[in-house]
Design an enzyme around this catalytic site. Structure first.
Site, PDB file in Angstrom:
ATOM      1  N   LYS A 262     -21.915  17.024   9.932  1.00 37.68           N
ATOM      2  CA  LYS A 262     -20.630  17.212  10.879  1.00 37.68           C
ATOM      3  C   LYS A 262     -20.183  15.967  11.507  1.00 37.68           C
ATOM      4  O   LYS A 262     -19.129  15.880  12.136  1.00 37.68           O
ATOM      5  CB  LYS A 262     -21.308  18.218  11.867  1.00 37.68           C
ATOM      6  CG  LYS A 262     -20.199  18.933  12.812  1.00 37.68           C
ATOM      7  CD  LYS A 262     -18.939  19.241  12.191  1.00 37.68           C
ATOM      8  CE  LYS A 262     -17.854  19.897  13.144  1.00 37.68           C
ATOM      9  NZ  LYS A 262     -16.680  20.393  12.333  1.00 37.68           N
TER      10      LYS A 262
ATOM     11  N   SER B 158       0.890  -1.059   0.055  1.00 37.66           N
ATOM     12  CA  SER B 158      -0.151  -0.136   0.005  1.00 37.66           C
ATOM     13  C   SER B 158       1.012   1.313   0.233  1.00 37.66           C
ATOM     14  O   SER B 158       1.503   1.537  -0.952  1.00 37.66           O
ATOM     15  CB  SER B 158      -0.878  -0.174   1.093  1.00 37.66           C
ATOM     16  OG  SER B 158      -2.064   0.669   0.828  1.00 37.66           O
TER      17      SER B 158
END
Length: 337
Positions: free
Chosen positions: A201, A149
């Protein structure tokens, strides 16, 4: 109240108590005491040092840089309570030294990492390509047991990539994870009250299920980072988009498979890679060195703290809780954080 209910309440109280202790300790480290320790370590620590691996011509040198561990910037707290591992600011300082030092003619980057943060990986990649473009200094990569990765992301721009046959690499992709303990909290009678300024949020809140709109919003972000990852490999390995995406589905592979699909060039251990870069660039008599941190008062204090608390697995887990970010974030990472 039945026995199971009592056990659940005791467990919840224990978890709450541990959480309070950890948060208090972290706040303490971020307070005046933590700042004082950081100042002490900063003012007493000597500049970056060099350790010679092979003697040779000081005017023609090969620098060996090491990325070992999760590529993540955990800030200064890890310098005191953290165990040995990857230090992002220190590694970026090494790259800057390589760029500015005219005696460094080539770089061998050893990578033993499952990857890490998207931002940190990109920062390393950008710095390596900057050095290549501005100085023409070659980078050869020596992959260790794992270079997956983000560990592959930072290796992609190298002039040549060497692997061991059993190196674990690949895992090309992006991941973001969080834990949802809302149902458990509900069973324990815990109610979470959230006041927010907008509908997104508290996205990825651990106390409720994610909505489809939220999932689509995050997926778009991850897809964008994934395409950037693919572009990095296309450019670094001179592959087409189709060739990259044929293996960029998150799968891991060993070194033999990586060579077969052109994600690596050849086989070799670190010493083999050093000899190869010396041969390829006529550096047969070059000095080979690596960077190290000089031991000032900060290093000694860190050693004493680790000695006092021990270096067992429990201590390492507490260290991660104290020093690593807890919020969900995009990662170029193979395996769990």
């Amino acid at each position: 109240m039945n026995t199971k209910r009592w056990i659940a309440l005791v467990v919840a109280a224990a978890v709450l108590g541990i959480s309070l202790v950890i948060n208090s300790a972290f706040a303490f480290l971020q307070s005046g005491f933590g700042e004082s320790v950081d100042e002490l370590m900063a003012t007493t620590e000597s500049s970056i040092s060099e350790v010679v691996i092979e003697d040779g011509d000081f005017d023609n040198r090969v620098a060996v840089l090491n990325v070992d561990g999760v590529i993540q910037d955990t800030g200064e707290a890890s310098s005191l309570f953290g165990t040995a591992g990857y230090n992002h600011s220190f590694f970026m300082e090494q790259l800057e030294n390589v760029k500015e030092d005219p005696s460094v003619k080539a770089v061998v980057l050893t990578v033993n990492s499952p990857g890490g943060g998207v931002v940190e990986s990109a920062e390393i990649y950008d710095k390596i390509t900057e050095i290549q473009e501005e100085t023409d200094k070659p980078f050869y990569v020596s992959m260790g047991a794992t270079a997956a990765s983000g560990g592959y992301y930072i290796a992609a721009p190298a002039d040549k990539i060497f692997v061991n046959e059993e190196t674990l690499t690949g895992s090309i992709g992006v991941i973001m994870q969080s834990v949802n303990y809302g149902e458990l909290a509900e069973n324990l009678g815990v109610d979470f009250v959230t006041i927010k300024s907008g509908p997104y949020k508290d996205i990825m809140s651990p106390t409720r299920d994610m909505t489809e709109d939220e999932r689509a919003l995050l997926q778009e972000m991850l897809d964008d980072s994934y395409e950037s990852f693919v572009d990095v490999i296309e450019e670094g390995r001179d592959m087409t988009e189709a060739e990259v995406k044929a293996v960029a589905d998150g799968r891991v592979m060993n070194g033999r498979q990586a060579v077969e699909v052109n994600l690596a060039d050849d086989f070799g251990f670190e010493e083999d890679v050093i000899e190869q870069v010396k041969t390829d660039f006529d550096l047969g008599n070059a000095e080979v060195f690596q960077y190290g941190a000089s031991e000032g008062w900060g290093s000694l204090l860190s050693m004493k703290v680790n000695s006092f608390f021990g270096n067992d697995i429990e201590t390492q887990m507490i260290s991660k809780l104290l020093t690593e970010y807890s919020s969900p974030r995009m990662m170029y990472l193979y395996g769990d954080k």
